[in-house]
Design an enzyme around this catalytic site. Structure first.
Site, PDB file in Angstrom:
ATOM      1  N   ASP A 171      -9.285   3.836  -7.380  1.00 37.27           N
ATOM      2  CA  ASP A 171     -10.060   5.321  -6.733  1.00 37.27           C
ATOM      3  C   ASP A 171     -11.002   5.676  -7.462  1.00 37.27           C
ATOM      4  O   ASP A 171     -11.997   6.555  -7.284  1.00 37.27           O
ATOM      5  CB  ASP A 171      -9.037   6.308  -6.513  1.00 37.27           C
ATOM      6  CG  ASP A 171      -8.242   6.321  -5.184  1.00 37.27           C
ATOM      7  OD1 ASP A 171      -8.489   5.131  -4.416  1.00 37.27           O
ATOM      8  OD2 ASP A 171      -7.482   6.986  -4.867  1.00 37.27           O
ATOM      9  N   LYS A 211     -10.922  14.199  -3.339  1.00 38.00           N
ATOM     10  CA  LYS A 211     -11.524  13.257  -2.092  1.00 38.00           C
ATOM     11  C   LYS A 211     -10.802  13.229  -0.823  1.00 38.00           C
ATOM     12  O   LYS A 211      -9.395  13.597  -1.412  1.00 38.00           O
ATOM     13  CB  LYS A 211     -11.944  11.857  -2.394  1.00 38.00           C
ATOM     14  CG  LYS A 211     -10.736  10.918  -3.205  1.00 38.00           C
ATOM     15  CD  LYS A 211      -9.892  10.421  -2.031  1.00 38.00           C
ATOM     16  CE  LYS A 211      -8.720   9.435  -2.635  1.00 38.00           C
ATOM     17  NZ  LYS A 211      -7.432   8.956  -1.883  1.00 38.00           N
TER      18      LYS A 211
HETATM   19  O1  C5P Z   1      -5.520   0.610  -8.922  1.00 35.70           O
HETATM   20  P1  C5P Z   1      -4.517   1.626  -8.938  1.00 35.70           P
HETATM   21  O2  C5P Z   1      -3.848   1.669 -10.389  1.00 35.70           O
HETATM   22  O3  C5P Z   1      -4.856   3.147  -8.942  1.00 35.70           O
HETATM   23  O4  C5P Z   1      -3.204   1.202  -7.971  1.00 35.70           O
HETATM   24  C1  C5P Z   1      -1.894   1.720  -7.843  1.00 35.70           C
HETATM   25  C2  C5P Z   1      -1.277   0.857  -7.241  1.00 35.70           C
HETATM   26  O5  C5P Z   1      -1.420   0.965  -5.795  1.00 35.70           O
HETATM   27  C3  C5P Z   1      -1.433  -0.660  -7.380  1.00 35.70           C
HETATM   28  O6  C5P Z   1      -0.429  -1.073  -8.513  1.00 35.70           O
HETATM   29  C4  C5P Z   1      -1.103  -1.342  -6.103  1.00 35.70           C
HETATM   30  O7  C5P Z   1       0.513  -1.352  -5.996  1.00 35.70           O
HETATM   31  C5  C5P Z   1      -1.578  -0.539  -5.107  1.00 35.70           C
HETATM   32  N1  C5P Z   1      -2.960  -0.707  -4.537  1.00 35.70           N
HETATM   33  C6  C5P Z   1      -3.041  -1.801  -3.897  1.00 35.70           C
HETATM   34  N2  C5P Z   1      -4.318  -2.080  -3.411  1.00 35.70           N
HETATM   35  C7  C5P Z   1      -5.370  -1.293  -3.670  1.00 35.70           C
HETATM   36  C8  C5P Z   1      -5.386  -0.085  -4.434  1.00 35.70           C
HETATM   37  C9  C5P Z   1      -3.994   0.041  -5.000  1.00 35.70           C
HETATM   38  O8  C5P Z   1      -2.258  -2.652  -3.414  1.00 35.70           O
HETATM   39  N3  C5P Z   1      -6.596  -1.571  -3.283  1.00 35.70           N
END
Ligand code: C5P
Length: 319
Positions: free
Chosen positions: A154, A29
């Site tokens: 994501d 994406k």
């Molecule tokens: O959800 P995911 O594990 O992919 O996110 C990785 C990191 O990216 C999170 O631990 C956070 O630090 C950051 N993040 C965020 N806000 C979001 C998505 C991700 O701060 N909406």
């Protein structure tokens, strides 16, 4: 060598009938917009983003195996581990449904990891959709999206694919009409950017009000055509500040003739959009000759991205 990650002995390779194996392309994406509205009390950030699947993909093969095992093999050794989101996605489905059937998943990586292109998240969403089909689980779209959100911010987008509005932490996804097909030039600086670090680098002045995403959504719904000069990424300036290679690659893309350049997600991959191949090709050739890591992809519609799953297994969205 097949990596056994879930009990049992290695199954006899080749014992599965050919017609039982099916392949899935897990598309990457780009974020056409990425507004970061602010930091939430749970440490995540509140987002408003329009995401789009593009024709750079990993390939997954699925087949049934006996004895309720989960077998997983990835052709990139560092990703061939139980921490891979593919393996975690299988565990989520088992926990949610109690299904004990066996599955073997092979993953051929082509989307660069830690590139801001959602490769691992797309693989995970493909597992949810593929197991729904393989195991005839009849999980509804909302349930698949809830499972996806447990795997990463994501992942829910990829349950929908195509063009979609993504909000909240990433768990609220709304299908949008397909964009007119466009060429997407991707350039990956030769560094990895950690997503948590990219978000941590934000200060309140970097937060945006969501208007860029709202305007893009309105334009897509009204005319189908996105205004290419209205694309934003609230993470881009800080990433360029901390990683001068990203700023240099952005300048190189513009110098090669790309007009609309943005970073995807938390980077470092940059993208440029072109309505025609005539416009994209010279820019691509220039960057190739500079020895840069580039791909010339195109947008991928929802119907194309999810074609293998058929209406019964897909998210069944109405736009
Ligand atoms: O959800 P995911 O594990 O992919 O996110 C990785 C990191 O990216 C999170 O631990 C956070 O630090 C950051 N993040 C965020 N806000 C979001 C998505 C991700 O701060 N909406």
């Amino acid at each position: 060598m097949l990596n056994m990650l879930h009990g049992g002995a290695i199954g006899k390779m080749g014992s599965t009938r050919a017609e039982e194996r099916f392949f899935v392309r897990a598309y990457a994406k780009i974020n056409l917009t990425l507004d970061v509205l602010g930091r939430r009390s749970d440490g995540y950030h509140e987002l408003a983003s329009v995401m789009q699947t593009v024709a750079l993909s990993d390939t997954l093969a699925f087949c049934s195996v006996e004895d309720g095992r989960t077998e997983f093999f990835c052709d990139v050794p560092t990703l061939n581990t139980p921490e891979n989101l593919v393996y975690r996605a299988v565990q989520e489905v088992r926990a949610a449904t109690g299904c004990q059937r066996g599955v073997r998943i092979e993953l051929h990586k082509q989307t660069p990891a830690q590139g801001g292109l959602g490769g691992g998240s797309s693989d995970a969403a493909s597992v949810l959709l593929a197991l729904n089909r393989l195991w005839n689980l009849k999980l509804e779209g909302a349930r698949l999206i809830a499972l996806a959100a447990r795997l990463g911010s994501d992942v829910p987008f990829f349950v929908l694919s195509g063009t979609a509005l993504v909000e909240g932490r990433g768990e609220r996804v709304t299908a949008l009409p397909d964009l007119p097909g466009m060429w997407v030039l991707l350039l990956k600086p030769e560094i990895a950017v950690s997503t948590p670090a990219a978000f941590r680098a934000l200060t309140p002045v970097d937060y945006t009000d969501g208007q860029a995403t709202a305007r893009l959504v309105a334009a897509i719904r009204e005319s189908g055509m996105p205004p290419l000069d209205g694309l934003v990424n609230a993470l881009e300036e800080r990433v360029c500040e901390h990683y001068p290679q990203v700023a240099a690659c952005r300048a190189a893309l513009k110098a090669a003739g790309a007009r609309y350049v943005r970073m995807s997600g938390s980077g470092p991959t940059l993208f440029a959009l072109f309505p025609t191949l005539e416009e994209a090709a010279p820019v691509y050739q220039t960057l190739l000759q500079q020895g840069r890591q580039v791909w010339l992809a195109r947008t991928v519609s929802r119907a194309e991205a999810l074609a293998v799953f058929g209406p019964a297994d897909g998210p069944n969205v109405s736009i």
